[in-house]
Design a protein around this motif. Structure first.
Motif, PDB file in Angstrom:
ATOM      1  N   UNK A  11       0.835  -1.208   0.000  1.00  0.00           N
ATOM      2  CA  UNK A  11       0.000   0.000   0.000  1.00  0.00           C
ATOM      3  C   UNK A  11       0.869   1.257   0.000  1.00  0.00           C
ATOM      4  N   UNK A  12       2.009   1.188   0.711  1.00  0.00           N
ATOM      5  CA  UNK A  12       2.910   2.341   0.817  1.00  0.00           C
ATOM      6  C   UNK A  12       4.053   2.293  -0.189  1.00  0.00           C
ATOM      7  N   UNK A  13       3.920   1.405  -1.190  1.00  0.00           N
ATOM      8  CA  UNK A  13       4.928   1.281  -2.252  1.00  0.00           C
ATOM      9  C   UNK A  13       6.327   0.974  -1.714  1.00  0.00           C
ATOM     10  N   UNK A  14       6.383   0.110  -0.720  1.00  0.00           N
ATOM     11  CA  UNK A  14       7.671  -0.315  -0.167  1.00  0.00           C
ATOM     12  C   UNK A  14       8.011  -1.703  -0.695  1.00  0.00           C
ATOM     13  N   UNK A  15       9.288  -1.908  -0.968  1.00  0.00           N
ATOM     14  CA  UNK A  15       9.756  -3.182  -1.506  1.00  0.00           C
ATOM     15  C   UNK A  15      10.078  -4.140  -0.359  1.00  0.00           C
ATOM     16  N   UNK A  16       9.076  -4.919   0.058  1.00  0.00           N
ATOM     17  CA  UNK A  16       9.262  -5.891   1.135  1.00  0.00           C
ATOM     18  C   UNK A  16       8.878  -7.261   0.592  1.00  0.00           C
ATOM     19  N   UNK A  17       9.874  -8.125   0.437  1.00  0.00           N
ATOM     20  CA  UNK A  17       9.636  -9.448  -0.125  1.00  0.00           C
ATOM     21  C   UNK A  17       9.378 -10.498   0.943  1.00  0.00           C
ATOM     22  N   UNK A  18       9.024 -11.693   0.485  1.00  0.00           N
ATOM     23  CA  UNK A  18       8.775 -12.803   1.409  1.00  0.00           C
ATOM     24  C   UNK A  18       9.997 -13.073   2.272  1.00  0.00           C
ATOM     25  N   UNK A  19      11.176 -13.024   1.688  1.00  0.00           N
ATOM     26  CA  UNK A  19      12.399 -13.330   2.424  1.00  0.00           C
ATOM     27  C   UNK A  19      12.829 -12.211   3.363  1.00  0.00           C
ATOM     28  N   UNK A  20      12.118 -11.091   3.325  1.00  0.00           N
ATOM     29  CA  UNK A  20      12.421  -9.987   4.244  1.00  0.00           C
ATOM     30  C   UNK A  20      11.637 -10.101   5.546  1.00  0.00           C
ATOM     31  N   UNK A  21      10.718 -11.038   5.607  1.00  0.00           N
ATOM     32  CA  UNK A  21       9.954 -11.308   6.827  1.00  0.00           C
ATOM     33  C   UNK A  21      10.504 -12.594   7.429  1.00  0.00           C
ATOM     34  N   UNK A  22      11.077 -12.521   8.613  1.00  0.00           N
ATOM     35  CA  UNK A  22      11.715 -13.721   9.167  1.00  0.00           C
ATOM     36  C   UNK A  22      11.333 -13.941  10.634  1.00  0.00           C
ATOM     37  N   UNK A  23      11.386 -15.198  11.021  1.00  0.00           N
ATOM     38  CA  UNK A  23      11.335 -15.552  12.439  1.00  0.00           C
ATOM     39  C   UNK A  23      12.774 -15.781  12.876  1.00  0.00           C
ATOM     40  N   UNK A  24      13.217 -15.046  13.895  1.00  0.00           N
ATOM     41  CA  UNK A  24      14.563 -15.207  14.433  1.00  0.00           C
ATOM     42  C   UNK A  24      14.499 -15.976  15.738  1.00  0.00           C
ATOM     43  N   UNK A  25      15.119 -17.151  15.766  1.00  0.00           N
ATOM     44  CA  UNK A  25      15.111 -17.994  16.972  1.00  0.00           C
ATOM     45  C   UNK A  25      16.448 -17.803  17.683  1.00  0.00           C
ATOM     46  N   UNK A  26      16.382 -17.321  18.914  1.00  0.00           N
ATOM     47  CA  UNK A  26      17.556 -16.845  19.630  1.00  0.00           C
ATOM     48  C   UNK A  26      18.587 -17.936  19.902  1.00  0.00           C
ATOM     49  N   UNK A  27      18.147 -19.151  20.249  1.00  0.00           N
ATOM     50  CA  UNK A  27      19.127 -20.199  20.526  1.00  0.00           C
ATOM     51  C   UNK A  27      18.663 -21.526  19.923  1.00  0.00           C
ATOM     52  N   UNK A  28      19.628 -22.428  19.727  1.00  0.00           N
ATOM     53  CA  UNK A  28      19.306 -23.754  19.211  1.00  0.00           C
ATOM     54  C   UNK A  28      19.989 -24.045  17.893  1.00  0.00           C
ATOM     55  N   UNK A  29      19.721 -25.244  17.389  1.00  0.00           N
ATOM     56  CA  UNK A  29      20.306 -25.720  16.144  1.00  0.00           C
ATOM     57  C   UNK A  29      19.207 -25.981  15.117  1.00  0.00           C
ATOM     58  N   UNK A  30      19.586 -25.917  13.869  1.00  0.00           N
ATOM     59  CA  UNK A  30      18.668 -26.153  12.752  1.00  0.00           C
ATOM     60  C   UNK A  30      17.922 -27.471  12.913  1.00  0.00           C
ATOM     61  N   UNK A  31      18.637 -28.514  13.306  1.00  0.00           N
ATOM     62  CA  UNK A  31      18.047 -29.853  13.406  1.00  0.00           C
ATOM     63  C   UNK A  31      17.037 -29.975  14.548  1.00  0.00           C
ATOM     64  N   UNK A  32      17.026 -28.990  15.461  1.00  0.00           N
ATOM     65  CA  UNK A  32      16.145 -29.044  16.626  1.00  0.00           C
ATOM     66  C   UNK A  32      14.805 -28.358  16.406  1.00  0.00           C
ATOM     67  N   UNK A  33      14.635 -27.665  15.291  1.00  0.00           N
ATOM     68  CA  UNK A  33      13.405 -26.905  15.048  1.00  0.00           C
ATOM     69  C   UNK A  33      12.176 -27.815  15.058  1.00  0.00           C
ATOM     70  N   UNK A  34      11.148 -27.387  15.770  1.00  0.00           N
ATOM     71  CA  UNK A  34       9.923 -28.174  15.867  1.00  0.00           C
ATOM     72  C   UNK A  34       9.138 -28.140  14.561  1.00  0.00           C
ATOM     73  N   UNK A  35       8.140 -29.002  14.491  1.00  0.00           N
ATOM     74  CA  UNK A  35       7.297 -29.069  13.293  1.00  0.00           C
ATOM     75  C   UNK A  35       6.529 -27.766  13.067  1.00  0.00           C
TER      76      UNK A  35
END
Length: 235
Positions: free
Chosen positions: A147-171
């Protein structure tokens, strides 16, 4: 992120552990662990465990076998789990976003693009309902950006998980990943700070907080107090 901001995160983390974890560990967990009535003792195991740990079943050895798992395991994990949201608030104090549904905004060092990030503590700290909530928040931000003509893509929206390993991510995190990126642990901190080892620097800084109160003496005093009670009951 500049060096001043990195140092602020380190100090925020240390302050959180001083104020929310250490004192509760000492005044709560260790104090409770020094009292025999706090334990549901298995009469077939307590001497066995003492012998297994120390090679004898003296009262101090029994106390050590009881205290160590309590103060170094179950109690601190429970306490930390209850204060996870406080950790998030403390770590990123002063770095918050003004965008609704977004915790922080930062420039990702891997692609130079601004990221709109929802923060989560660990790899198992969201539930089924959180998935829809997070995705809806991200969809709303992208709609507003269009609406505001800003370039925000899908990959610009992220969940940042503070600690842990990739293999530990829940379903649940993996379901979010079908729509938006989920970045965890060392990779998240690198993207945020530009320092590949910042995650481990943060872990080390938190570990040093225990040295400020000489926690080893606290644990030994807890064992000694419990040993006296054990000696009276089982002599």
């Amino acid at each position: 992120m500049d060096n001043k901001q990195r140092k602020q995160i380190i100090e925020n983390a240390k302050a959180f552990f001083r104020e929310e974890i250490v004192q509760n560990h000492i005044d709560g967990a260790c104090k409770r662990a020094s009292t025999l009535s706090e334990y549901n003792i298995n009469p077939f195991l307590f001497k066995y465990l003492a012998n297994f740990l120390t090679g004898n079943d003296k009262p101090e050895s029994i106390a050590r076998a009881l205290v160590l798992p309590r103060v170094l395991g179950s109690s601190i994990n429970t306490s930390f789990g209850m204060k996870i949201q406080n950790l998030i608030s403390s770590l990123f104090k002063g770095l918050g976003s003004t965008t609704q549904g977004i915790d922080i905004e930062f420039v990702d060092v891997t692609d130079g693009r601004k990221k709109y990030c929802q923060l989560k503590a660990g790899p198992n700290t969201i539930n089924y309902d959180d998935v829809t909530t997070i995705i809806n928040h991200f969809n709303g931000v992208r709609n507003l950006a269009r609406t505001n003509n800003l370039n925000v893509g899908i990959n610009d929206m992220i969940v940042g998980v503070v600690y842990g390993e990739e293999s530990e991510l829940s379903s649940h995190y993996k379901k979010i990943r079908n729509s938006y990126p989920v970045i965890i642990g060392q990779d998240f901190w690198y993207r945020l700070t530009g320092k590949d080892d910042f995650y481990f620097e943060l872990i080390d800084a938190i570990g040093e907080v225990a040295l400020e109160v000489d926690a080893s003496k606290v644990v030994e005093n807890t064992i000694t107090t419990l040993a006296k009670e054990i000696e009276l009951k089982y002599k």
